[in-house]
Design a protein around this motif. Structure first.
Motif, mmCIF file in Angstrom:
data_model
loop_
_atom_site.group_PDB
_atom_site.id
_atom_site.type_symbol
_atom_site.label_atom_id
_atom_site.label_comp_id
_atom_site.label_asym_id
_atom_site.label_seq_id
_atom_site.Cartn_x
_atom_site.Cartn_y
_atom_site.Cartn_z
ATOM 1 N N ALA A 165 16.430 -0.535 2.346
ATOM 2 C CA ALA A 165 16.249 0.164 1.059
ATOM 3 C C ALA A 165 16.339 -0.820 -0.103
ATOM 4 O O ALA A 165 15.539 -0.757 -1.048
ATOM 5 C CB ALA A 165 17.295 1.268 0.923
ATOM 6 N N ILE A 180 13.100 -3.242 -0.019
ATOM 7 C CA ILE A 180 11.815 -2.586 -0.334
ATOM 8 C C ILE A 180 11.782 -2.100 -1.780
ATOM 9 O O ILE A 180 10.824 -2.360 -2.515
ATOM 10 C CB ILE A 180 11.557 -1.416 0.657
ATOM 11 C CG1 ILE A 180 11.363 -1.972 2.067
ATOM 12 C CG2 ILE A 180 10.335 -0.616 0.236
ATOM 13 C CD1 ILE A 180 11.344 -0.930 3.156
ATOM 14 N N THR A 181 12.832 -1.400 -2.207
ATOM 15 C CA THR A 181 12.830 -0.917 -3.602
ATOM 16 C C THR A 181 12.924 -2.093 -4.577
ATOM 17 O O THR A 181 12.286 -2.085 -5.628
ATOM 18 C CB THR A 181 13.989 0.051 -3.861
ATOM 19 O OG1 THR A 181 15.223 -0.605 -3.551
ATOM 20 C CG2 THR A 181 13.853 1.318 -3.047
ATOM 21 N N HIS A 192 9.510 -3.689 -4.877
ATOM 22 C CA HIS A 192 8.601 -2.812 -5.635
ATOM 23 C C HIS A 192 8.891 -2.887 -7.131
ATOM 24 O O HIS A 192 7.976 -3.079 -7.951
ATOM 25 C CB HIS A 192 8.747 -1.372 -5.128
ATOM 26 C CG HIS A 192 7.813 -0.420 -5.796
ATOM 27 N ND1 HIS A 192 8.193 0.832 -6.201
ATOM 28 C CD2 HIS A 192 6.521 -0.549 -6.164
ATOM 29 C CE1 HIS A 192 7.165 1.432 -6.770
ATOM 30 N NE2 HIS A 192 6.142 0.627 -6.759
ATOM 31 N N TYR A 199 12.963 5.820 -10.323
ATOM 32 C CA TYR A 199 12.032 6.584 -9.490
ATOM 33 C C TYR A 199 11.969 8.062 -9.888
ATOM 34 O O TYR A 199 10.920 8.691 -9.747
ATOM 35 C CB TYR A 199 12.407 6.450 -8.014
ATOM 36 C CG TYR A 199 11.994 5.120 -7.433
ATOM 37 C CD1 TYR A 199 10.687 4.903 -7.032
ATOM 38 C CD2 TYR A 199 12.886 4.074 -7.328
ATOM 39 C CE1 TYR A 199 10.282 3.693 -6.514
ATOM 40 C CE2 TYR A 199 12.504 2.849 -6.809
ATOM 41 C CZ TYR A 199 11.202 2.664 -6.404
ATOM 42 O OH TYR A 199 10.803 1.460 -5.902
ATOM 43 N N MET A 221 0.001 1.067 -3.471
ATOM 44 C CA MET A 221 0.474 2.447 -3.605
ATOM 45 C C MET A 221 1.390 2.823 -2.451
ATOM 46 O O MET A 221 2.336 3.563 -2.617
ATOM 47 C CB MET A 221 -0.737 3.389 -3.649
ATOM 48 C CG MET A 221 -0.387 4.815 -3.957
ATOM 49 S SD MET A 221 0.416 4.959 -5.571
ATOM 50 C CE MET A 221 0.992 6.626 -5.511
ATOM 51 N N LEU A 262 3.451 1.008 -0.978
ATOM 52 C CA LEU A 262 4.793 0.457 -1.214
ATOM 53 C C LEU A 262 5.653 1.453 -1.975
ATOM 54 O O LEU A 262 6.849 1.596 -1.693
ATOM 55 C CB LEU A 262 4.678 -0.866 -1.983
ATOM 56 C CG LEU A 262 5.993 -1.580 -2.297
ATOM 57 C CD1 LEU A 262 6.720 -1.966 -1.018
ATOM 58 C CD2 LEU A 262 5.743 -2.817 -3.149
ATOM 59 N N ALA A 263 5.054 2.160 -2.934
ATOM 60 C CA ALA A 263 5.793 3.160 -3.710
ATOM 61 C C ALA A 263 6.279 4.289 -2.806
ATOM 62 O O ALA A 263 7.434 4.726 -2.903
ATOM 63 C CB ALA A 263 4.905 3.711 -4.818
ATOM 64 N N VAL A 309 6.720 4.182 0.504
ATOM 65 C CA VAL A 309 7.730 3.663 1.443
ATOM 66 C C VAL A 309 9.070 3.504 0.719
ATOM 67 O O VAL A 309 10.127 3.867 1.259
ATOM 68 C CB VAL A 309 7.256 2.315 2.047
ATOM 69 C CG1 VAL A 309 8.361 1.680 2.871
ATOM 70 C CG2 VAL A 309 6.020 2.519 2.907
ATOM 71 N N SER A 310 9.016 2.984 -0.506
ATOM 72 C CA SER A 310 10.249 2.806 -1.291
ATOM 73 C C SER A 310 10.952 4.139 -1.486
ATOM 74 O O SER A 310 12.168 4.252 -1.303
ATOM 75 C CB SER A 310 9.917 2.202 -2.656
ATOM 76 O OG SER A 310 9.321 0.963 -2.522
ATOM 77 N N LEU A 311 10.178 5.150 -1.867
ATOM 78 C CA LEU A 311 10.767 6.474 -2.097
ATOM 79 C C LEU A 311 11.373 7.045 -0.820
ATOM 80 O O LEU A 311 12.473 7.610 -0.849
ATOM 81 C CB LEU A 311 9.699 7.427 -2.640
ATOM 82 C CG LEU A 311 9.353 7.266 -4.117
ATOM 83 C CD1 LEU A 311 8.138 8.099 -4.480
ATOM 84 C CD2 LEU A 311 10.532 7.689 -4.980
ATOM 85 N N VAL A 348 12.462 5.450 1.942
ATOM 86 C CA VAL A 348 13.661 4.710 2.368
ATOM 87 C C VAL A 348 14.823 4.992 1.426
ATOM 88 O O VAL A 348 15.965 5.165 1.867
ATOM 89 C CB VAL A 348 13.352 3.197 2.448
ATOM 90 C CG1 VAL A 348 14.597 2.419 2.787
ATOM 91 C CG2 VAL A 348 12.278 2.924 3.466
ATOM 92 N N LEU A 349 14.512 5.051 0.136
ATOM 93 C CA LEU A 349 15.567 5.315 -0.843
ATOM 94 C C LEU A 349 16.158 6.715 -0.649
ATOM 95 O O LEU A 349 17.383 6.893 -0.741
ATOM 96 C CB LEU A 349 15.004 5.174 -2.267
ATOM 97 C CG LEU A 349 15.990 5.383 -3.408
ATOM 98 C CD1 LEU A 349 17.110 4.352 -3.351
ATOM 99 C CD2 LEU A 349 15.281 5.303 -4.758
#
Lengths: 109, 184
Positions: A10, A13-14, A17, A74, B1, B3-4, B6-8, B10-11
């Motif tokens: 997490a 990746i975040t 980004h 986000y 896109m 990546l956004a 996947v980020s969301l 995982v987060l």
């Protein structure tokens, strides 16, 4: 090991980004302080991942706070994307010069 | 896109998991694969070393790509006096590819405002330039500052009889002209 991999993934990746979005300020995109808060949250997740190897419970608390920091970017971003889907015209005219410079843009050219 | 997304994803998982672990009672709880206890020293050292190496590699890669980015800018050549939407359609079979000049892609927009090219759309970030052209020569079009003439640049993908087609659009004109066309 699950908390470590979860927090680490997490955070990386975040962090990657948000870093790519922050890097756009070099090209003239407006600086958004929430991106910086979110990036700090990603760093917090990485720290939590390593603490998780020693103290999983403390790491979970740190990770939870870090996640909330990351959501500070986000959350508004999702709201902006949803609003754009429903009202495309007003979203374009809100910052008509360049779509990529919208403060909460999740998509970039 | 992606990546956004996947980020969301995982987060969201990390938030739920850390929230559950933070607020669950630990007294008398048994360790399991989903709620493990601290790992041994050998594992800590190995995992820590690999993770640090991975982070350092990522940092070096980001620094290297930042210094060696080779994305080309685009130079839009627009007919003198043109006002309205311009559309560039990419990956059109039979259309000519984009030429390059001085390290930039040259997009010479015809009088009808629609340019079709067989070249693929470029993704990434680069500083593009806009010019009016006529028989007398070319002169730059301001795209920023107090009186920009470039607005509403978007890119997208449309489906039709010819299949999916990627395109890019932008409006050339004053702020008032752009607002007026948005109301129509």
């Amino acid at each position: 090991m699950l908390p470590f991999f979860l927090y680490f993934a997490a955070g990386v990746i975040t962090g990657f980004h948000v870093y790519t979005l922050l890097a756009l300020t070099v090209y003239g995109a407006p600086f958004n302080s929430l991106e910086l808060v979110s990036l700090l949250g990603s760093v917090g997740l990485l720290i939590a991942a390593f603490i998780g190897l020693f103290k999983p419970y403390a790491a979970a608390r740190i990770a939870f706070i870090a996640c909330l920091m990351t959501w500070s970017f986000y959350g508004p971003a999702i709201a902006n994307v949803v609003r754009t889907k429903f009202d495309k015209h007003s979203a374009v005219s809100a910052n008509p010069n360049n779509r990529g410079t919208q403060p909460f843009a999740l998509v970039s050219r | 896109m992606i990546l956004a997304y996947v980020s969301l994803a995982v987060l969201a998982i990390a938030t739920v998991y850390s929230g559950i672990v933070s607020f669950r009672k630990t007294e008398g709880a048994t360790a399991s694969w989903i709620f493990p206890k601290a790992v041994g020293w050998p594992t800590r050292i190995v995992v820590g070393a690999f993770s640090l190496a991975l982070l350092m590699s990522l940092g070096l890669w980001l620094g290297w790509t930042g210094q060696h980015s080779s994305l080309r800018s685009s130079r839009f050549l627009i007919p003198e006096g043109y006002t309205g939407w311009i559309r560039v359609e990419f990956e059109v079979q039979g259309a000519p590819p984009l030429s390059t000049e001085g390290g930039e892609y040259v997009l010479r927009i015809p009088a009808d405002g629609i340019l079709r090219t067989s070249s693929p759309e470029q993704y990434g970030w680069a500083r593009d330039h806009y010019y009016y052209y006529s028989a007398k020569g070319v002169h730059p079009i301001p795209d920023s500052g107090e009186t920009p003439l470039i607005w509403g640049r978007i890119n997208g993908e449309a489906s039709g009889a010819a299949g999916k087609r990627k395109y890019e659009e932008l409006f050339v004109g004053t702020a008032q002209q752009f607002k007026n066309q948005a109301k129509e």
